[in-house]
Motif scaffolding. Structure first.
Motif, PDB file in Angstrom:
ATOM      1  N   THR A  28       5.064  -4.217  -9.933  1.00  0.00           N
ATOM      2  CA  THR A  28       3.670  -4.664 -10.012  1.00  0.00           C
ATOM      3  C   THR A  28       2.715  -3.489  -9.818  1.00  0.00           C
ATOM      4  O   THR A  28       1.677  -3.395 -10.479  1.00  0.00           O
ATOM      5  N   ILE A  29       3.087  -2.592  -8.923  1.00  0.00           N
ATOM      6  CA  ILE A  29       2.236  -1.421  -8.671  1.00  0.00           C
ATOM      7  C   ILE A  29       2.186  -0.528  -9.910  1.00  0.00           C
ATOM      8  O   ILE A  29       1.129  -0.021 -10.282  1.00  0.00           O
ATOM      9  N   VAL A  30       3.354  -0.388 -10.565  1.00  0.00           N
ATOM     10  CA  VAL A  30       3.379   0.410 -11.791  1.00  0.00           C
ATOM     11  C   VAL A  30       2.498  -0.240 -12.861  1.00  0.00           C
ATOM     12  O   VAL A  30       1.740   0.436 -13.559  1.00  0.00           O
ATOM     13  N   VAL A  31       2.577  -1.565 -12.962  1.00  0.00           N
ATOM     14  CA  VAL A  31       1.738  -2.296 -13.915  1.00  0.00           C
ATOM     15  C   VAL A  31       0.258  -1.991 -13.654  1.00  0.00           C
ATOM     16  O   VAL A  31      -0.544  -1.868 -14.578  1.00  0.00           O
ATOM     17  N   SER A  32      -0.106  -1.842 -12.388  1.00  0.00           N
ATOM     18  CA  SER A  32      -1.514  -1.695 -12.008  1.00  0.00           C
ATOM     19  C   SER A  32      -1.992  -0.251 -12.019  1.00  0.00           C
ATOM     20  O   SER A  32      -3.190   0.007 -11.851  1.00  0.00           O
ATOM     21  N   LEU A  33      -1.058   0.700 -12.179  1.00  0.00           N
ATOM     22  CA  LEU A  33      -1.377   2.114 -11.956  1.00  0.00           C
ATOM     23  C   LEU A  33      -2.568   2.588 -12.783  1.00  0.00           C
ATOM     24  O   LEU A  33      -3.517   3.156 -12.264  1.00  0.00           O
ATOM     25  N   LYS A  34      -2.532   2.338 -14.102  1.00  0.00           N
ATOM     26  CA  LYS A  34      -3.586   2.849 -14.983  1.00  0.00           C
ATOM     27  C   LYS A  34      -4.906   2.107 -14.765  1.00  0.00           C
ATOM     28  O   LYS A  34      -5.969   2.641 -15.008  1.00  0.00           O
ATOM     29  N   THR A  35      -4.808   0.861 -14.332  1.00  0.00           N
ATOM     30  CA  THR A  35      -6.017   0.031 -14.266  1.00  0.00           C
ATOM     31  C   THR A  35      -6.787   0.221 -12.970  1.00  0.00           C
ATOM     32  O   THR A  35      -7.983   0.477 -13.001  1.00  0.00           O
ATOM     33  N   VAL A  36      -6.106   0.066 -11.841  1.00  0.00           N
ATOM     34  CA  VAL A  36      -6.827   0.177 -10.577  1.00  0.00           C
ATOM     35  C   VAL A  36      -6.407   1.376  -9.745  1.00  0.00           C
ATOM     36  O   VAL A  36      -7.097   1.731  -8.790  1.00  0.00           O
ATOM     37  N   GLY A  37      -5.278   1.994 -10.090  1.00  0.00           N
ATOM     38  CA  GLY A  37      -4.859   3.179  -9.349  1.00  0.00           C
ATOM     39  C   GLY A  37      -4.156   2.844  -8.049  1.00  0.00           C
ATOM     40  O   GLY A  37      -4.234   1.720  -7.553  1.00  0.00           O
ATOM     41  N   VAL A  38      -3.471   3.828  -7.494  1.00  0.00           N
ATOM     42  CA  VAL A  38      -2.627   3.562  -6.331  1.00  0.00           C
ATOM     43  C   VAL A  38      -3.444   3.245  -5.068  1.00  0.00           C
ATOM     44  O   VAL A  38      -2.996   2.530  -4.196  1.00  0.00           O
ATOM     45  N   ASP A  94       0.839  -1.200   0.000  1.00  0.00           N
ATOM     46  CA  ASP A  94       0.000   0.000   0.000  1.00  0.00           C
ATOM     47  C   ASP A  94       0.877   1.254   0.000  1.00  0.00           C
ATOM     48  O   ASP A  94       0.633   2.214  -0.739  1.00  0.00           O
ATOM     49  N   ALA A  95       1.919   1.233   0.843  1.00  0.00           N
ATOM     50  CA  ALA A  95       2.792   2.393   0.961  1.00  0.00           C
ATOM     51  C   ALA A  95       3.543   2.660  -0.345  1.00  0.00           C
ATOM     52  O   ALA A  95       3.636   3.794  -0.810  1.00  0.00           O
ATOM     53  N   LEU A  96       4.097   1.584  -0.955  1.00  0.00           N
ATOM     54  CA  LEU A  96       4.815   1.749  -2.218  1.00  0.00           C
ATOM     55  C   LEU A  96       3.900   2.345  -3.270  1.00  0.00           C
ATOM     56  O   LEU A  96       4.304   3.181  -4.073  1.00  0.00           O
ATOM     57  N   THR A  98       8.355   1.206  10.432  1.00  0.00           N
ATOM     58  CA  THR A  98       8.676   2.621  10.621  1.00  0.00           C
ATOM     59  C   THR A  98       9.282   3.198   9.353  1.00  0.00           C
ATOM     60  O   THR A  98       8.893   4.285   8.895  1.00  0.00           O
ATOM     61  N   ALA A  99      10.236   2.465   8.769  1.00  0.00           N
ATOM     62  CA  ALA A  99      10.872   2.923   7.528  1.00  0.00           C
ATOM     63  C   ALA A  99       9.826   3.113   6.435  1.00  0.00           C
ATOM     64  O   ALA A  99       9.846   4.100   5.697  1.00  0.00           O
ATOM     65  N   ILE A 100       8.899   2.153   6.357  1.00  0.00           N
ATOM     66  CA  ILE A 100       7.838   2.249   5.351  1.00  0.00           C
ATOM     67  C   ILE A 100       7.012   3.508   5.591  1.00  0.00           C
ATOM     68  O   ILE A 100       6.732   4.279   4.671  1.00  0.00           O
ATOM     69  N   GLY A 101       6.637   3.728   6.862  1.00  0.00           N
ATOM     70  CA  GLY A 101       5.815   4.884   7.190  1.00  0.00           C
ATOM     71  C   GLY A 101       6.489   6.195   6.808  1.00  0.00           C
ATOM     72  O   GLY A 101       5.849   7.097   6.261  1.00  0.00           O
ATOM     73  N   ILE A 102       7.795   6.294   7.072  1.00  0.00           N
ATOM     74  CA  ILE A 102       8.529   7.526   6.773  1.00  0.00           C
ATOM     75  C   ILE A 102       8.558   7.791   5.263  1.00  0.00           C
ATOM     76  O   ILE A 102       8.203   8.866   4.788  1.00  0.00           O
ATOM     77  N   PHE A 103       8.954   6.780   4.499  1.00  0.00           N
ATOM     78  CA  PHE A 103       9.057   6.953   3.050  1.00  0.00           C
ATOM     79  C   PHE A 103       7.687   7.182   2.411  1.00  0.00           C
ATOM     80  O   PHE A 103       7.526   8.010   1.514  1.00  0.00           O
ATOM     81  N   PHE A 104       6.724   6.439   2.881  1.00  0.00           N
ATOM     82  CA  PHE A 104       5.356   6.502   2.376  1.00  0.00           C
ATOM     83  C   PHE A 104       4.809   7.920   2.526  1.00  0.00           C
ATOM     84  O   PHE A 104       4.423   8.580   1.548  1.00  0.00           O
ATOM     85  N   ALA A 105       4.854   8.437   3.755  1.00  0.00           N
ATOM     86  CA  ALA A 105       4.275   9.746   4.010  1.00  0.00           C
ATOM     87  C   ALA A 105       5.055  10.838   3.291  1.00  0.00           C
ATOM     88  O   ALA A 105       4.466  11.732   2.674  1.00  0.00           O
ATOM     89  N   GLY A 106       6.380  10.749   3.329  1.00  0.00           N
ATOM     90  CA  GLY A 106       7.207  11.766   2.682  1.00  0.00           C
ATOM     91  C   GLY A 106       6.965  11.824   1.184  1.00  0.00           C
ATOM     92  O   GLY A 106       6.763  12.901   0.606  1.00  0.00           O
ATOM     93  N   ALA A 107       6.954  10.638   0.545  1.00  0.00           N
ATOM     94  CA  ALA A 107       6.772  10.604  -0.905  1.00  0.00           C
ATOM     95  C   ALA A 107       5.360  11.033  -1.290  1.00  0.00           C
ATOM     96  O   ALA A 107       5.157  11.753  -2.266  1.00  0.00           O
ATOM     97  N   LEU A 108       4.382  10.611  -0.502  1.00  0.00           N
ATOM     98  CA  LEU A 108       2.989  10.988  -0.790  1.00  0.00           C
ATOM     99  C   LEU A 108       2.832  12.507  -0.697  1.00  0.00           C
ATOM    100  O   LEU A 108       2.225  13.140  -1.574  1.00  0.00           O
ATOM    101  N   ALA A 109       3.453  13.094   0.344  1.00  0.00           N
ATOM    102  CA  ALA A 109       3.367  14.546   0.516  1.00  0.00           C
ATOM    103  C   ALA A 109       4.003  15.266  -0.665  1.00  0.00           C
ATOM    104  O   ALA A 109       3.442  16.232  -1.211  1.00  0.00           O
TER     105      ALA A 109
END
Lengths: 279, 266
Positions: free
Chosen positions: A188-198, A45-47, A93-104
C-alpha cells in the motif's frame, strides 16, 4: 457553469493524477482500517520511510522507482515480522531499529546523487502531477491485488485482529497472517509513493479509517465510510492543488484531517460537541 | 472405546521451567469435570496446552485414540479473561458468528444453517436481544455470555472453561451452570477450572486435583480426602477436629506462594 469542476481534468497530467489519487484513496482507506484497529500506525509510518533505500538504489541503477520501493518494503516488512516474532524483541523496538537503519541507508544513498534536494522532496512528499502511465499500471495492479487479498482473507483477518487466541485455537496461521498484513501494508505504501510520498502516507492510512470509526459500529461499514473519506480527500486535494496552486499531497491530507475533526466534534452519539448539544 | 479423551504423561512449560509434569488422565465422553488446585497449580496451563496455545514438552493428548488435531472445532476454549479489544467495531452477532469459522467455506456468506446455530446459541445464553449491540457496550456478565455463546456455536466435542465463576455476576453464574446442565443432553465433554471446591464437589461428575502434577482424579468423594488436599494445598490447609479446611487464596494477592512460571497461571 460547472466548468470549474471539469476544467482541471481536461489536462492529461491531471487525468493521470486523478486516477493515481483515487487508487491511493481507496487502497489506503481499506487497509488503513486494520492499521487503526491493530494499532499499527507506527509500523505504517516506519515502513514508509524504510522503503527509501529501495527507491535510491532503483534510481541509481535506472530501474523503476516503485519496483525498488516494493522490494525494500517487502524485505523490511518480513524483517520486522521475523525479528519481533517470538517475543525476543518487542515489535515497536524492532520497527524502530529497521526504520532508522533503512532510513539512514536511504539518506546516504540519495546524498550520492547530484539532484539530492529535488529527488528527496518528491520521494518524501509525492509528485502526483508527475505520475507516469507505467506508475499507474504498477499502482493499479498492486492496489487491486491488495484489495483482493483483504476480501479473500476477510474472516481470518477479522478473527486474528479481534481475538488472536480464538484464531490460534481455530488453527489459523496467525504468524503468517500477521506477516501477510505487513506485506500488504508495504504494498500500500508503494502504491502511495508517487501520490502522497513517504512522509504523508501514514496520514492517508490512519485518518480516513479513524474518521469512519467515529460513525460506524461494524467493520464492513467502517471500511465503506473510510473509502468515501479517502476518495473525497483525494479529489478535494487535487482541486485545491489546481486552483490554489498548493502541493496536492498536503492538500489531500488536510481534507482528510478536516473531515476527521468535523466528525470528532459532531458525530452522532460520539462527537464531543454533539454530546454537549444534545444534553 | 469409552474414553473420549486421554492425556498421557503430559508435561508443559514456560521457558525453561515445567508448569505441569507427567500428568496422565482420561475423561469419559460427555463427562463434566472440575479441575481444582491452588494458584499456580497448572490449571490454565493444562487448558492452554490442550488448545495448542502452549507447546507440549512431553507426552500426548488423544481424542478417540488419535492425536489431537491442531485447531478446528474439536475443542472450544474460553480463557479466564478475554484478551480482546472491546472497542473493536463488531456486534454481538459478529462475535458469535466467529464460532462458525471452522465450519464455513471461504468467501461464502453465513449459510442459513450456520445462522440458525448462531441464533440458537444467542438464545441459549439469553442474549438474543443484544445481537446487534456493539461488543463494547456490554456489561462484564453479558460479555462472558457472548463468549459462551460463541463456544456453543463452535459445536465442539470438548468445552474448556477457565475460571468461569470468578468475577461474574450471579445471573451469569446461574446461566453458566444452566448451560452446563443443557450440555449434558448434547454429550459435550466439559472441563472447567475453579477455586470453588464446594461447587466442584456438588455439580460435577469428576474432579481433577492438580498441583503441577496430578494428585488425584475421580469421583469427588474419592478425590477430596484430607491426604489429597494436604498434598495439593500444603500450608494453605488446616485440619480442625477431623475436618479439612482449605485456605485458598483465589486470584492474586499472594503471588509469592506461586513463584516463577506459575504466576501466569493465576
Amino acid at each position: 457553469m460547472m466548468h470549474w469542476l471539469t476544467d482541471p481534468f481536461t489536462l492529461a497530467f491531471m487525468q493521470k493524477a486523478l486516477i493515481a489519487s483515487l487508487i491511493v484513496g481507496v487502497v489506503c482507506a481499506v487497509l488503513g482500517c486494520y492499521v487503526v484497529l491493530r494499532s499499527m500506525a507506527f509500523l505504517g509510518d516506519a515502513l514508509a520511510h524504510a522503503i527509501l533505500p529501495g527507491v535510491a538504489v532503483a534510481f541509481l541503477i535506472g530501474a523503476n522507482l516503485l519496483a525498488g520501493a516494493l522490494v525494500a518494503g517487502l524485505i523490511v516488512a518480513v524483517g520486522i515480522s521475523y525479528v519481533s516474532r517470538a517475543g525476543t524483541v518487542r515489535e515497536d523496538t524492532a520497527i524502530g531499529i529497521f526504520f532508522a537503519g533503512a532510513l539512514a541507508l536511504g539518506v546516504v544513498l540519495i546524498s550520492t546523487m547530484g539532484t539530492y534536494a529535488v529527488d528527496l522532496t518528491h520521494i518524501l512528499f509525492g509528485n502526483v502531477l508527475g505520475v507516469a502511465v507505467a506508475d499507474l499500471w504498477i499502482s493499479g495492479g498492486l492496489g487491486a491485488a491488495i484489495l483482493v487479498a483483504v476480501l479473500v482473507l476477510y474472516r481470518e483477518l477479522l478473527i486474528v485482529s479481534f481475538d488472536p487466541i480464538l484464531g490460534r485455537t481455530l488453527g489459523l496461521r496467525t504468524q503468517a497472517l500477521r506477516t501477510g498484513l505487513f506485506l500488504m501494508l508495504a504494498g500500500t505504501i508503494v502504491v502511495s509513493l508517487k501520490t502522497v510520498g513517504v512522509a504523508l502516507v501514514a496520514a492517508m492510512l490512519v485518518t480516513p479509517p479513524a474518521a469512519a470509526y467515529l460513525v460506524t459500529k461494524r467493520l464492513p461499514a467502517m471500511m465503506g465510510v473510510s473509502v468515501l473519506v479517502g476518495v473525497v480527500s483525494a479529489i478535494g486535494g487535487l482541486y485545491a492543488s489546481y486552483y490554489l496552486n498548493v502541493a496536492a499531497s498536503g492538500a489531500m491530507v488536510l481534507v482528510a484531517t478536516a473531515i476527521f475533526v468535523l466528525l470528532f466534534l459532531f458525530a452522532p452519539g460520539r462527537g464531543v460537541l454533539w454530546r454537549v448539544m444534545v444534553r | 472405546m469409552t474414553d473420549l479423551f486421554e492425556i498421557n504423561d503430559l508435561s508443559v512449560g514456560y521457558g525453561s521451567r515445567l508448569a505441569l509434569e507427567h500428568v496422565t488422565l482420561s475423561v469419559a465422553h460427555g463427562a463434566q469435570v472440575a479441575v481444582v488446585g491452588p494458584n499456580g497449580a497448572g490449571k490454565s496451563t493444562l487448558f492452554r496446552a490442550m488448545v495448542g496455545l502452549l507447546p507440549i514438552r512431553g507426552g500426548e493428548i488423544l481424542i478417540h485414540g488419535q492425536a489431537l488435531p491442531a485447531g478446528g472445532n474439536v475443542i472450544a476454549y474460553i480463557p479466564q479473561r478475554e484478551e480482546v479489544d472491546w472497542r473493536f467495531p463488531v456486534t454481538v452477532f459478529d462475535v458469535v458468528s466467529m464460532g462458525r469459522h471452522g465450519w464455513r467455506r471461504r468467501l461464502r456468506p453465513l449459510s442459513r444453517s450456520d445462522r440458525q446455530v448462531v441464533l440458537d446459541s444467542l438464545e441459549r445464553m439469553g442474549i438474543a436481544g443484544l445481537s446487534q449491540r456493539p461488543i463494547g457496550q456490554l456489561s462484564g456478565g453479558q460479555q462472558q455470555r457472548v463468549f459462551l455463546a460463541r463456544a456453543l456455536a463452535q459445536e465442539p466435542h470438548i468445552l474448556l472453561l477457565d475460571e468461569p465463576f470468578t468475577g461474574v455476576d450471579v445471573a451469569t453464574r446461574e446461566m453458566t451452570l444452566d448451560l452446563l446442565g443443557g450440555l449434558r443432553s448434547l454429550s459435550v465433554t466439559v472441563l472447567i477450572s475453579t477455586h470453588d471446591l464446594d461447587l466442584a464437589a456438588s455439580r460435577f461428575d469428576e474432579v481433577v486435583l492438580l498441583n503441577r502434577r496430578l494428585i488425584s482424579a475421580g469421583l469427588p468423594s474419592e478425590v477430596f480426602t484430607a491426604d489429597h488436599l494436604r498434598e495439593a494445598f500444603g500450608g494453605q490447609m488446616v485440619v480442625i477436629e477431623g475436618k479439612s479446611i482449605v485456605v485458598d487464596q483465589c486470584c492474586g494477592g499472594h503471588e509469592d506462594l506461586a513463584p516463577g512460571p506459575e504466576r501466569r497461571d493465576s
